[in-house]
Design a protein around this motif. Structure first.
Motif, PDB file in Angstrom:
ATOM      1  N   ILE A  75       1.150  -9.993  50.327  1.00 23.97           N
ATOM      2  CA  ILE A  75      -0.230 -10.369  50.622  1.00 23.97           C
ATOM      3  C   ILE A  75      -1.360  -9.602  50.051  1.00 23.97           C
ATOM      4  O   ILE A  75      -2.260 -10.323  49.162  1.00 23.97           O
ATOM      5  N   ASP A  76      -1.119  -8.270  50.243  1.00 23.58           N
ATOM      6  CA  ASP A  76      -2.125  -7.378  49.389  1.00 23.58           C
ATOM      7  C   ASP A  76      -2.034  -7.640  47.865  1.00 23.58           C
ATOM      8  O   ASP A  76      -3.150  -7.631  47.248  1.00 23.58           O
ATOM      9  N   ARG A  77      -1.129  -7.967  47.501  1.00 19.20           N
ATOM     10  CA  ARG A  77      -0.869  -8.073  45.933  1.00 19.20           C
ATOM     11  C   ARG A  77      -1.510  -9.243  45.504  1.00 19.20           C
ATOM     12  O   ARG A  77      -2.131  -9.199  44.386  1.00 19.20           O
ATOM     13  N   SER A  78      -1.089 -10.170  46.172  1.00 16.67           N
ATOM     14  CA  SER A  78      -1.573 -11.525  46.087  1.00 16.67           C
ATOM     15  C   SER A  78      -3.254 -11.623  46.114  1.00 16.67           C
ATOM     16  O   SER A  78      -3.843 -12.282  45.244  1.00 16.67           O
ATOM     17  N   ASN A  79      -3.739 -10.879  47.269  1.00 18.53           N
ATOM     18  CA  ASN A  79      -5.206 -10.668  47.249  1.00 18.53           C
ATOM     19  C   ASN A  79      -5.808  -9.931  45.888  1.00 18.53           C
ATOM     20  O   ASN A  79      -6.879 -10.469  45.476  1.00 18.53           O
ATOM     21  N   GLN A  80      -5.116  -9.184  45.478  1.00 19.56           N
ATOM     22  CA  GLN A  80      -5.523  -8.589  44.130  1.00 19.56           C
ATOM     23  C   GLN A  80      -5.510  -9.438  43.093  1.00 19.56           C
ATOM     24  O   GLN A  80      -6.478  -9.326  42.269  1.00 19.56           O
ATOM     25  N   ASP A  81      -4.297 -10.043  42.996  1.00 18.32           N
ATOM     26  CA  ASP A  81      -4.195 -11.159  42.008  1.00 18.32           C
ATOM     27  C   ASP A  81      -5.264 -12.199  41.785  1.00 18.32           C
ATOM     28  O   ASP A  81      -5.811 -12.580  40.903  1.00 18.32           O
ATOM     29  N   ARG A  82      -5.697 -12.737  43.113  1.00 14.64           N
ATOM     30  CA  ARG A  82      -6.529 -13.536  43.454  1.00 14.64           C
ATOM     31  C   ARG A  82      -8.032 -13.137  43.011  1.00 14.64           C
ATOM     32  O   ARG A  82      -8.806 -13.567  42.111  1.00 14.64           O
TER      33      ARG A  82
END
Length: 201
Positions: A75-82
Protein backbone atom coordinates in the motif's frame (compact mmCIF):
# COMPACT_ATOMS: atom_id res chain seq x y z
CA UNK A 1 -16.79 16.36 -24.56
CA UNK A 2 -15.30 18.08 -21.53
CA UNK A 3 -12.13 16.89 -19.83
CA UNK A 4 -14.04 15.42 -16.88
CA UNK A 5 -16.58 13.67 -19.10
CA UNK A 6 -13.66 11.89 -20.73
CA UNK A 7 -11.97 11.23 -17.39
CA UNK A 8 -15.12 9.81 -15.80
CA UNK A 9 -15.62 7.47 -18.76
CA UNK A 10 -12.03 6.24 -18.51
CA UNK A 11 -12.28 5.79 -14.73
CA UNK A 12 -15.43 3.69 -15.14
CA UNK A 13 -13.71 1.65 -17.84
CA UNK A 14 -10.73 0.94 -15.56
CA UNK A 15 -12.99 -0.06 -12.66
CA UNK A 16 -15.06 -2.35 -14.88
CA UNK A 17 -11.93 -3.94 -16.33
CA UNK A 18 -10.55 -4.62 -12.85
CA UNK A 19 -13.77 -6.23 -11.68
CA UNK A 20 -13.78 -8.71 -14.56
CA UNK A 21 -11.42 -10.75 -12.39
CA UNK A 22 -11.67 -8.74 -9.16
CA UNK A 23 -8.22 -9.68 -7.87
CA UNK A 24 -5.43 -7.38 -6.68
CA UNK A 25 -2.81 -9.27 -8.69
CA UNK A 26 -4.63 -8.94 -12.01
CA UNK A 27 -2.16 -7.53 -14.57
CA UNK A 28 -3.17 -4.16 -16.00
CA UNK A 29 -4.05 -4.07 -19.69
CA UNK A 30 -4.10 -0.34 -20.39
CA UNK A 31 -5.83 0.14 -23.77
CA UNK A 32 -4.51 3.66 -24.35
CA UNK A 33 -1.32 4.85 -26.01
CA UNK A 34 1.63 5.21 -23.66
CA UNK A 35 2.35 8.86 -22.97
CA UNK A 36 -1.22 10.01 -23.62
CA UNK A 37 -3.38 11.65 -20.97
CA UNK A 38 -5.89 8.84 -21.48
CA UNK A 39 -3.21 6.30 -20.59
CA UNK A 40 -2.37 8.24 -17.42
CA UNK A 41 -6.02 8.54 -16.37
CA UNK A 42 -6.64 4.81 -16.86
CA UNK A 43 -3.47 3.94 -14.92
CA UNK A 44 -4.42 6.38 -12.16
CA UNK A 45 -7.80 4.76 -11.60
CA UNK A 46 -6.35 1.25 -11.88
CA UNK A 47 -3.85 2.03 -9.11
CA UNK A 48 -6.67 3.48 -6.99
CA UNK A 49 -8.86 0.43 -7.62
CA UNK A 50 -6.19 -2.09 -6.65
CA UNK A 51 -5.37 -0.06 -3.55
CA UNK A 52 -9.06 0.14 -2.61
CA UNK A 53 -9.16 -3.67 -2.45
CA UNK A 54 -5.82 -3.93 -0.66
CA UNK A 55 -7.27 -1.62 2.02
CA UNK A 56 -10.25 -3.98 2.33
CA UNK A 57 -8.03 -7.04 2.67
CA UNK A 58 -5.73 -5.57 5.30
CA UNK A 59 -8.72 -4.83 7.55
CA UNK A 60 -9.53 -8.52 7.93
CA UNK A 61 -9.36 -9.04 11.73
CA UNK A 62 -8.03 -12.57 11.19
CA UNK A 63 -5.27 -11.65 8.76
CA UNK A 64 -1.84 -13.13 9.37
CA UNK A 65 0.47 -10.41 10.77
CA UNK A 66 3.23 -11.24 8.29
CA UNK A 67 0.77 -10.99 5.41
CA UNK A 68 -0.52 -7.71 6.82
CA UNK A 69 2.98 -6.26 6.93
CA UNK A 70 3.53 -7.23 3.30
CA UNK A 71 0.23 -5.60 2.36
CA UNK A 72 1.09 -2.44 4.29
CA UNK A 73 4.34 -2.09 2.37
CA UNK A 74 2.50 -2.74 -0.89
CA UNK A 75 0.00 0.00 0.00
CA UNK A 76 2.89 2.37 0.78
CA UNK A 77 4.39 1.70 -2.67
CA UNK A 78 0.97 2.20 -4.24
CA UNK A 79 0.59 5.56 -2.50
CA UNK A 80 3.94 6.67 -3.88
CA UNK A 81 2.97 5.50 -7.37
CA UNK A 82 -0.29 7.41 -7.02
CA UNK A 83 1.51 10.59 -5.98
CA UNK A 84 4.01 10.27 -8.83
CA UNK A 85 1.18 9.83 -11.33
CA UNK A 86 -0.74 12.85 -10.03
CA UNK A 87 2.40 14.93 -10.53
CA UNK A 88 2.73 13.48 -14.05
CA UNK A 89 -0.84 14.55 -14.84
CA UNK A 90 -0.10 18.04 -13.51
CA UNK A 91 2.90 18.16 -15.83
CA UNK A 92 0.51 17.46 -18.70
CA UNK A 93 -1.67 20.41 -17.67
CA UNK A 94 1.34 22.68 -17.26
CA UNK A 95 2.46 21.73 -20.76
CA UNK A 96 -0.85 22.37 -22.52
CA UNK A 97 -1.31 25.70 -20.76
CA UNK A 98 2.33 26.77 -20.97
CA UNK A 99 1.63 29.44 -23.58
CA UNK A 100 -1.21 31.04 -21.59
CA UNK A 101 -0.33 34.42 -20.15
CA UNK A 102 -2.08 34.94 -16.81
CA UNK A 103 -4.13 38.10 -16.45
CA UNK A 104 -2.77 40.74 -14.04
CA UNK A 105 -5.40 39.81 -11.46
CA UNK A 106 -5.14 36.04 -12.00
CA UNK A 107 -5.49 33.97 -8.84
CA UNK A 108 -4.14 30.70 -7.52
CA UNK A 109 -6.38 27.73 -6.80
CA UNK A 110 -6.25 25.82 -3.51
CA UNK A 111 -5.12 22.66 -5.30
CA UNK A 112 -3.69 21.75 -8.67
CA UNK A 113 -5.96 20.28 -11.38
CA UNK A 114 -4.44 16.80 -11.03
CA UNK A 115 -5.11 16.58 -7.30
CA UNK A 116 -8.74 17.41 -8.05
CA UNK A 117 -8.68 14.67 -10.70
CA UNK A 118 -7.29 12.34 -8.01
CA UNK A 119 -10.41 12.99 -5.92
CA UNK A 120 -12.59 12.41 -8.99
CA UNK A 121 -11.03 8.98 -9.50
CA UNK A 122 -11.71 8.05 -5.86
CA UNK A 123 -15.30 9.26 -6.22
CA UNK A 124 -15.79 6.92 -9.18
CA UNK A 125 -14.67 4.04 -6.96
CA UNK A 126 -16.96 5.08 -4.12
CA UNK A 127 -19.91 5.21 -6.51
CA UNK A 128 -19.12 1.77 -7.93
CA UNK A 129 -18.85 0.11 -4.54
CA UNK A 130 -21.81 1.94 -2.99
CA UNK A 131 -23.87 0.82 -5.99
CA UNK A 132 -22.81 -2.74 -5.17
CA UNK A 133 -24.14 -2.28 -1.65
CA UNK A 134 -27.54 -1.22 -2.94
CA UNK A 135 -27.74 -4.44 -4.96
CA UNK A 136 -26.85 -6.90 -2.18
CA UNK A 137 -29.28 -9.78 -1.82
CA UNK A 138 -28.04 -10.64 1.69
CA UNK A 139 -28.64 -7.18 3.19
CA UNK A 140 -31.83 -5.91 4.82
CA UNK A 141 -33.97 -3.04 3.55
CA UNK A 142 -32.52 -0.54 6.03
CA UNK A 143 -28.99 -1.15 4.79
CA UNK A 144 -30.10 -0.81 1.17
CA UNK A 145 -31.91 2.46 1.89
CA UNK A 146 -28.95 3.95 3.74
CA UNK A 147 -26.57 3.00 0.96
CA UNK A 148 -28.93 4.36 -1.69
CA UNK A 149 -29.03 7.70 0.12
CA UNK A 150 -25.22 7.75 0.25
CA UNK A 151 -25.04 6.80 -3.43
CA UNK A 152 -27.28 9.73 -4.34
CA UNK A 153 -24.95 12.10 -2.49
CA UNK A 154 -21.85 10.60 -4.13
CA UNK A 155 -23.35 11.05 -7.59
CA UNK A 156 -24.15 14.68 -6.77
CA UNK A 157 -20.57 15.14 -5.57
CA UNK A 158 -19.29 13.68 -8.83
CA UNK A 159 -21.32 16.20 -10.84
CA UNK A 160 -20.19 19.10 -8.67
CA UNK A 161 -16.52 18.13 -8.65
CA UNK A 162 -16.54 17.50 -12.41
CA UNK A 163 -18.06 20.95 -12.96
CA UNK A 164 -15.51 22.59 -10.66
CA UNK A 165 -12.57 20.91 -12.43
CA UNK A 166 -13.83 21.90 -15.88
CA UNK A 167 -14.35 25.46 -14.66
CA UNK A 168 -10.83 25.53 -13.21
CA UNK A 169 -9.36 24.39 -16.51
CA UNK A 170 -11.40 27.03 -18.35
CA UNK A 171 -10.10 29.68 -15.95
CA UNK A 172 -6.50 28.56 -16.43
CA UNK A 173 -6.91 28.56 -20.21
CA UNK A 174 -8.41 32.06 -20.08
CA UNK A 175 -5.68 33.35 -17.76
CA UNK A 176 -8.07 34.00 -14.88
CA UNK A 177 -6.19 31.48 -12.73
CA UNK A 178 -2.68 30.10 -12.96
CA UNK A 179 -1.02 26.86 -11.99
CA UNK A 180 1.67 26.60 -9.39
CA UNK A 181 2.59 23.02 -8.57
CA UNK A 182 4.49 21.92 -5.48
CA UNK A 183 5.94 18.43 -5.39
CA UNK A 184 4.77 16.38 -2.43
CA UNK A 185 8.29 15.74 -1.11
CA UNK A 186 7.17 12.87 1.10
CA UNK A 187 9.89 12.25 3.66
CA UNK A 188 9.02 8.82 5.01
CA UNK A 189 9.71 7.07 1.69
CA UNK A 190 13.08 8.76 1.25
CA UNK A 191 16.05 6.97 2.87
CA UNK A 192 17.82 10.34 3.07
CA UNK A 193 15.08 12.00 5.17
CA UNK A 194 13.45 9.20 7.18
CA UNK A 195 15.58 8.86 10.37
CA UNK A 196 14.61 5.21 10.82
CA UNK A 197 16.10 4.50 7.41
CA UNK A 198 19.21 6.69 7.38
CA UNK A 199 20.22 5.82 10.95
CA UNK A 200 20.19 2.13 10.08
CA UNK A 201 22.37 2.48 6.96
Amino acid sequence: MTFTQQANQIFLQAIRDYHLKDHVDTPINNPYETGSIEHSLYLKCWIDTVQWHLEDIIRDPHIDPIEALGLKRRIDRSNQDRTDLVEEIDSYFRHIYSEVKPQPDARLNTESPAWAVDRLSILALKIWHMQEQTERQDADATHIQKCQAKLDVLKEQQIDLSTAIDQLLEDIQAGRKYMKVYRQMKMYNDPATNPILYKNN
